[in-house]
Scaffold this active site. Structure first.
Site, mmCIF file in Angstrom:
data_model
loop_
_atom_site.group_PDB
_atom_site.id
_atom_site.type_symbol
_atom_site.label_atom_id
_atom_site.label_comp_id
_atom_site.label_asym_id
_atom_site.label_seq_id
_atom_site.Cartn_x
_atom_site.Cartn_y
_atom_site.Cartn_z
ATOM 1 N N HIS A 7 0.817 -1.211 0.000
ATOM 2 C CA HIS A 7 0.000 0.000 0.000
ATOM 3 C C HIS A 7 0.850 1.261 0.000
ATOM 4 C CE1 HIS A 7 0.673 -0.676 4.387
ATOM 5 N NE2 HIS A 7 0.717 0.650 4.435
ATOM 6 N N HIS A 79 4.498 7.171 3.492
ATOM 7 C CA HIS A 79 5.358 6.039 3.156
ATOM 8 C C HIS A 79 4.646 5.122 2.169
ATOM 9 C CE1 HIS A 79 2.895 4.183 6.415
ATOM 10 N NE2 HIS A 79 3.043 3.074 5.699
ATOM 11 N N GLU A 130 7.795 0.907 4.589
ATOM 12 C CA GLU A 130 7.323 -0.045 5.583
ATOM 13 C C GLU A 130 7.436 -1.435 4.977
ATOM 14 O OE1 GLU A 130 3.324 -0.554 8.262
ATOM 15 O OE2 GLU A 130 3.035 -0.187 6.120
#
Length: 141
Positions: A7, A79, A130
């Site tokens: 994502h 992010h 991430e």
């Protein structure tokens, strides 16, 4: 190690306002908001075929997301997230290669309970990344 894209995360001042904008302008539907107490954020996801859009707002004024909003009052991309198959093996291999993993070494978890870790932006072309472990054989939770 890295198995796919998960994502992109956008910090917003209000999840409800952002969800309304995405629905009205683009026909995108955000799911119900959830809270991740460990990360100090409230989240909602827009599910897409190739990944997700994660909307984040802070749950308290001293969270890292609140500090991001202080610097970027309208919000913005915070992010992006990559899927991994084994967090311990991946972070160990990256660390052995000189990549800095942020945090105090304690396991971190996303709102679904999956393991996450963050790569220092200086070690990934200036972007905060991430890593998100997926145990279900899919690249998304």
């Amino acid at each position: 190690m890295i198995t796919g894209f998960s994502h992109v995360s956008i910090v917003v001042p209000s999840i409800e306002a952002a969800a309304r904008t995405l629905a009205e302008r683009y026909g995108l539907a955000a799911g119900a908001p959830m809270v991740n107490e460990q990360q100090g954020v409230r989240l909602a996801y827009v599910e897409l075929a190739g990944g997700k859009i994660e909307l984040m707002e802070p749950t308290h004024p001293d969270s890292p997301i609140a500090k991001f909003l202080e610097r970027n009052p309208k919000g913005g991309i915070h992010h992006f997230s990559l899927s991994v198959d084994d967090m311990d093996r991946t972070t160990r291999a990256l660390g052995d290669g000189g990549v800095r993993i942020l945090g105090d070494g304690k396991p971190q978890h996303n709102v679904a309970g999956g393991r996450i870790a963050f790569i220092h932006p200086a070690d990934f072309l200036g972007a905060l990344v991430e890593l998100e472990q997926h145990d279900n054989g899919d690249d998304r939770p």
